[in-house]
Design an enzyme around this catalytic site. Structure first.
Site, PDB file in Angstrom:
ATOM      1  N   GLY A 147       0.809  -1.212   0.000  1.00 44.10           N
ATOM      2  CA  GLY A 147       0.000   0.000   0.000  1.00 44.10           C
ATOM      3  C   GLY A 147       0.846   1.267   0.000  1.00 44.10           C
ATOM      4  CB  CYS A 148       0.019   4.709  -0.967  1.00 47.72           C
ATOM      5  SG  CYS A 148      -1.586   4.955  -0.163  1.00 47.72           S
ATOM      6  CE1 TYR A 149      -1.036   8.442   4.569  1.00 43.49           C
ATOM      7  CE2 TYR A 149      -3.038   7.143   4.290  1.00 43.49           C
ATOM      8  CZ  TYR A 149      -2.424   8.365   4.443  1.00 43.49           C
ATOM      9  OH  TYR A 149      -3.184   9.513   4.487  1.00 43.49           O
TER      10      TYR A 149
END
Length: 344
Positions: A147-149
């Site tokens: 994921g991005c975070y």
């Protein structure tokens, strides 16, 4: 390589098309959309008119798509990719899922945080944070793209955790993201009038990327751990800045922190070390697959503050997916991704 994208009209799907359009080894075969089937991608995203001329098709043609693809990117909300993966598990097509369905070793954790049953529990999936799981990714059938975070936060904290320099019960992540991370669907929270000149936290103590960060860092530490993660929305389209805090163990000095980052990332093309005292900025990585890292050692409080900046749609999603594809097919990792950031 014959490449297809399931869910090509979200922000991540569009970014995949932009990147793959410049990839010398990628032949884009099919792009799907349930909401825009029959349209050309240029009708949805005019900036992509030179990238893909084929019209969007429905997922009803999945078997045909898989038969004519070497790799399938799935850019759908969570809960949808596992049905595709299960249906295609006996085929030769490789799958890179940009959602959350294949990120967790323990599917019970997925079910607890995402509130849907996992229907492909026996999938042979690997976690797709390339710099830390490269050898697992080679030859995998299914890759659960990070994921991005989580990418921003794990990249910042992983060297400290792996080398045992920090107390594991002291980890805190404070991260800020542009609104594209919320997707293209209409939402009051990302409405211009709500976001303009505004900054706000959300999902405090309950964001779904929390257990993903804990899984990766716990694996590096070889023990389970719990951390505090607070995400924020900021009024810009792209970018994540993750500020991570950890308490140094007794006797650990600044030089050991420096050495941990150098050892972990000195040979990584997509990681740019700004060094001790460095200040990563989202605009410096915009539109690129780079992750900029800097760290500060506060001897007064015995804390290390690690900062990372990424473009959430590139290194945090589509760019990392292409990086994983390159690893899967034994291509140079930066193929199709040697993009300088867009500035200002």
């Amino acid at each position: 390589m014959k490449v297809s994208i399931i869910g090509a009209t979200g922000y991540t799907g569009a970014e995949l098309l932009r990147l793959l359009g410049g990839h010398p080894e990628a032949d884009i075969r099919y792009i799907t959309s349930e909401s825009s089937a029959g349209k050309s991608i240029a009708e949805v995203y005019p900036h992509l008119q030179a990238v893909q001329e084929a019209k969007l098709v429905s997922m009803e043609a999945l078997d045909e798509v898989a038969a004519d693809s070497d790799v399938l990117f799935i850019a759908l909300p969570h809960g949808h990719a596992m049905a595709v993966g299960k249906r295609l598990e006996k085929t030769d097509v490789k799958i890179i899922d940009l959602g959350a369905d294949y990120r967790f070793k323990d599917t019970a954790i997925y079910e607890a945080w995402y509130k849907v049953p996992h229907t492909h529990k026996d999938a042979k999936a690997v976690y797709g944070l390339t710099e830390w799981y490269r050898e697992d990714i080679r030859g995998a059938k299914i890759v659960g793209n990070a994921g991005c975070y989580t990418t921003a936060s794990i990249m910042a904290l992983a060297p400290l955790v792996k080398k045992g320099l920090v107390e594991l019960d002291s980890l805190v992540v404070d991260a800020k993201s542009g609104v594209s991370g919320a997707g293209r669907s209409l939402s009051l929270n990302s409405h211009f009038g709500e976001m303009y000149e505004n900054l706000k936290a959300y999902n405090v103590g309950g964001h779904r990327h929390t257990p993903e960060i804990e899984q990766a860092l716990g694996g590096l530490a070889k023990t389970s751990l719990v951390l505090s993660f607070t995400p924020h929305l900021i009024p810009m389209a792209r970018g994540i800045l993750s500020t991570c805090y950890a308490r140094l163990k007794n006797g650990v000095e600044a030089a050991a922190v420096d050495a941990a980052y150098e050892e972990a990332y000195a040979q990584e093309y997509f990681v740019r070390l700004l060094g001790r005292g460095g200040y990563p900025a989202t605009k410096a990585v915009r539109g690129s697959n780079f992750c900029d890292l800097g760290w500060h050692v506060d001897l007064r409080t015995r804390r290390v503050v690690a900062l990372s900046a990424i473009d959430n749609l590139v290194k945090g999603a589509a760019g990392q997916a292409v990086q994983n594809m390159n690893v899967l097919f034994n291509l140079p990792e930066k193929t199709g991704l040697e993009l300088s950031p867009v500035y200002p």
